[in-house]
Enzyme design. Structure first.
Site, PDB file in Angstrom:
ATOM      1  N   CYS A 275       0.800  -1.281   0.062  1.00 13.64           N
ATOM      2  CA  CYS A 275      -0.004   0.072  -0.177  1.00 13.64           C
ATOM      3  C   CYS A 275       0.830   1.280  -0.011  1.00 13.64           C
ATOM      4  CB  CYS A 275      -1.016  -0.102   1.270  1.00 13.64           C
ATOM      5  SG  CYS A 275      -0.173  -0.049   2.794  1.00 13.64           S
ATOM      6  N   HIS A 333      -3.162   1.151   6.845  1.00 12.17           N
ATOM      7  CA  HIS A 333      -3.117   1.168   5.367  1.00 12.17           C
ATOM      8  C   HIS A 333      -2.913   2.640   5.025  1.00 12.17           C
ATOM      9  CE1 HIS A 333      -4.498   0.466   1.326  1.00 12.17           C
ATOM     10  NE2 HIS A 333      -5.606   1.495   1.316  1.00 12.17           N
ATOM     11  N   ASP A 356      -6.797   6.359  -3.860  1.00 10.28           N
ATOM     12  CA  ASP A 356      -6.261   5.144  -3.281  1.00 10.28           C
ATOM     13  C   ASP A 356      -6.042   3.977  -4.390  1.00 10.28           C
ATOM     14  OD1 ASP A 356      -5.284   2.695  -1.874  1.00 10.28           O
ATOM     15  OD2 ASP A 356      -6.950   2.636  -0.646  1.00 10.28           O
TER      16      ASP A 356
END
Length: 685
Positions: A275, A333, A356
């Protein structure tokens, strides 16, 4: 060609000077190049033309034409008395018999990307090619939808080529520096190629190009293209070993090597990322294109696959997650926030938007996420585009952890963290400090405002575990360095007025950052204890390096779980705690008194071996925009147990200004030991 800022012939009639250095300095792109014209939309720029045979503007009756896109869509610009800041326009700044000086401005809503422009007669089909330029978003232009009214924030979120990414766990937050490198000259071209390789562009280039005036469209495209789930994206994700055929995600310290490798391989995905790598590369691309962007970390982050805003985790008595739900809680995250107006939504949702690139769930058939208004997430207005419910769940989903016994009965555990979404973090503007922005995403836990938002979002608040006469907790003194012994205290409290005889069970397991644990147990402990009425019993335990050894990833996380059984089953209690170990700190110092462009600089990196064992297979890599062309790797000697290691290396700075050197050290017993040093590089006098 008229692309190098010098006089370039456009035929026998005249020559042109695009004034690349002066224009790029005014448009804040001079760090990219002094020889190519790189402009921000909605802002004027100047060019000069020199005519061999003289020039009469009234007689010549000329106009400008700019072309863009796969079909060379042309915009004709007639000369006016004054500039029109709302559209493409041009004025004659000055004119003599042999020289013509023009001031031109682009529309603040123009398509971003590659352009060419030419001078043409308005009465005959004759034109003279003037040159090429690239047009970017403009956060300094009030009429641009990405306008950000803060010099401090523009300097941080558009111009800063390095940053800090936060990771680890909510119990102890770690940080690592990242080299975004958006002003390396080839990076901008790679970012434009990224847009050209997007599936929508490959399917209908003309239509996709028209939408490149929109920051919403661009950010959504970049979110999809940084991952490779459905396209020729930049990075292939992998969340557990083996990492065969690629780099372990923790090895990356910057975006430049990743983007260059993707371009060099003819747009094959780079292996591998997780991530924070997706988010860091997304930040590079969006900053390069002119959109203010920052990297954001959410700790105890929920992945709510079924969109019910509830995360139920089921564990057996040894701490193994035994399924029952595809939802999960990640230690952390990382995503991005980009600043833009949301003219596609009702008023009130401009500003920071979540973008994202980590491929988690499909959005309109593509693995991308956002832009989702941060304000909409906080207020529970989840009907607005894009993907607000998913992000809302990441910071707000209700979490219940259950202990499942061999006979199938289950018990809700007392845990240190009952809800998700903690310490939402980003780098503070102008400082190497963490800024907590949780308040931008959610109201305080337990507040009346939170209750109203939950009601709006139709969240059913989980019932707390019932009060019992026994209580158990886990205490660990942190931070703890890798290689050292972890001291754990199991605290059992008897809240009743009677003495209790009970059994304490304890397990410890290694844990990956995405929530799963190893099957192998590090340590088991079981003991019967007697606790007097209204007293606590403390059971000290130790986890030595011999117990835990090496870890499956760079986070060195462990899950501790304990449950206490009483004669009466309704008094049984359990809890669990996740902890992380740390790499030793690096000390980095310049050996030169000053650093100069073009002169060799020397640095010394030192650290203490935290192990009672020698460190072998030792290597160090350094990188830094303006300091090192590419990542440089140096091998060094084994380090004796608990000894001080000192490693020296040198490099030759390429650019002046405030720079940051990033260091990464790997050995057989520890990996991804990170450190950095700010270096003020001066021009040679």
């Amino acid at each position: 060609m008229a692309t190098d800022g010098k006089l370039a012939s456009i035929g026998e009639k005249c020559q042109v000077d695009l004034q690349c250095a002066a224009n790029n300095k005014a448009h804040r792109t001079i760090e990219i190049s002094e020889k190519r014209l790189l402009l921000r939309r909605g802002q004027s720029f100047d060019i000069n033309m020199f005519f061999k045979d003289g020039f009469n503007p009234q007689k010549e009756r000329i106009e400008l034409a700019v072309t863009n896109g796969p079909n060379d869509t042309k915009t004709v610009i007639g000369f006016t008395e004054e500039l029109n800041e709302r559209r493409w326009s041009a004025v004659i700044k000055s004119v003599t018999k042999n020289e013509l000086s023009l001031t031109i401005t682009s529309s603040p809503r123009a398509i971003i990307g590659r352009y060419s422009f030419s001078l043409q007669h308005d009465y005959e089909n004759i034109s003279y090619f003037l040159g090429n330029f690239v047009l970017l978003f403009n956060p300094w232009c009030a009429a641009d939808e990405v306008y950000l009214n803060s010099d401090v924030q523009r300097k941080e979120y558009v111009l800063n080529e390095t940053g800090t990414i936060y990771y680890g766990g909510s119990d102890y937050i770690c940080e690592r520096d990242w080299n975004f490198g958006q002003f390396e000259e080839d990076i901008l071209d790679i970012c434009l190629n990224l847009l050209d390789n997007a599936p929508k562009y490959l399917k209908n280039a003309k239509r996709a190009n028209r939408r490149r005036c929109s920051s919403v469209y661009i950010s959504r495209t970049v979110s999809a293209m940084v991952n490779s789930a459905h396209d020729q994206g930049v990075i292939q994700g992998r969340w557990s070993s083996p990492y065969t055929g690629g780099e372990y995600p923790g090895k990356w310290s910057g975006s430049i090597a990743i983007l260059r490798q993707w371009q060099k391989s003819n747009f094959k995905p780079v292996r591998y990322g997780q991530c924070w790598v997706f988010a860091a590369v997304t930040c590079t691309v969006l900053r390069a294109l002119g959109i203010a962007t920052r990297v954001v970390t959410n700790f105890d982050s929920a992945h709510d696959t079924d969109a019910n805003l509830t995360i139920d985790n089921y564990y057996n008595v040894e701490g193994d997650n035994i399924g029952g739900s595809s939802d999960s809680i990640w230690n952390f995250h990382v995503w991005n926030e980009s600043w833009m107006a949301r003219d596609d939504l009702v008023p009130g949702f401009n500003g920071w938007q979540v973008v994202d690139a980590t491929p988690q769930e499909e959005s309109d058939g593509t693995y991308c996420c956002g832009p989702a208004s941060v304000r909409a997430i906080k207020e529970g207005d989840l009907e607005y585009n894009y993907d607000a419910p998913f992000v809302f769940a990441e910071v707000n989903a209700q979490c219940a952890n259950w202990l499942v016994f061999a006979d199938g009965t289950k018990m809700k555990m007392d845990v240190d963290v009952l809800n998700v979404g903690h310490f939402v973090s980003t780098k503070k503007c102008g400082k190497d400090e963490r800024e907590d922005i949780t308040h931008l995403y959610k109201y305080p836990d337990g507040s009346t405002e939170e209750a109203e938002i939950f009601k709006k979002a139709k969240i059913v608040i989980a019932e707390p575990a019932p009060e019992k006469t026994l209580k158990v907790s886990l205490k660990v003194n942190q931070p703890i360095c890798l290689g050292q012994t972890v001291s754990v205290s199991v605290v059992v409290s008897n809240k009743s007025s009677e003495e209790k005889v009970c059994t304490v069970n304890f397990w410890a397991k290694k844990k990956m950052y995405h929530g799963n644990t190893d099957k192998e147990t590090i340590k088991k402990f079981k003991k019967e204890i007697t606790i007097p009425a209204v007293e606590d019993k403390i059971i000290p335990l130790e986890l030595s390096y011999k117990d835990y050894g090496t870890f499956p990833d760079m986070y060195y996380r462990m899950r501790l779980i304990t449950y206490v059984t009483d004669k009466l089953p309704e008094n049984n209690v359990a809890t669990m705690k996740d902890i992380g170990l740390l790499n030793p700190p690096l000390t980095i110092k310049m050996m030169n008194f000053n650093a100069y462009v073009g002169e060799k600089a020397h640095v010394e990196i030192s650290f203490t071996n935290p192990f009672a064992l020698p460190l072998k297979k030792c290597s160090m890599s350094i990188e830094g925009n303006g300091l090192v062309d590419d990542q440089t790797r140096v091998k060094f000697d084994d380090v004796k147990p608990n000894a001080l290691a000192e490693v020296r290396c040198d490099f030759t700075p390429k650019k002046p200004g405030q720079r940051k050197l990033l260091v990464d050290i790997d050995c057989d017993l520890m990996q991804n030991v990170k450190g950095s040093l700010k270096i003020d590089v001066q021009k040679k006098k």
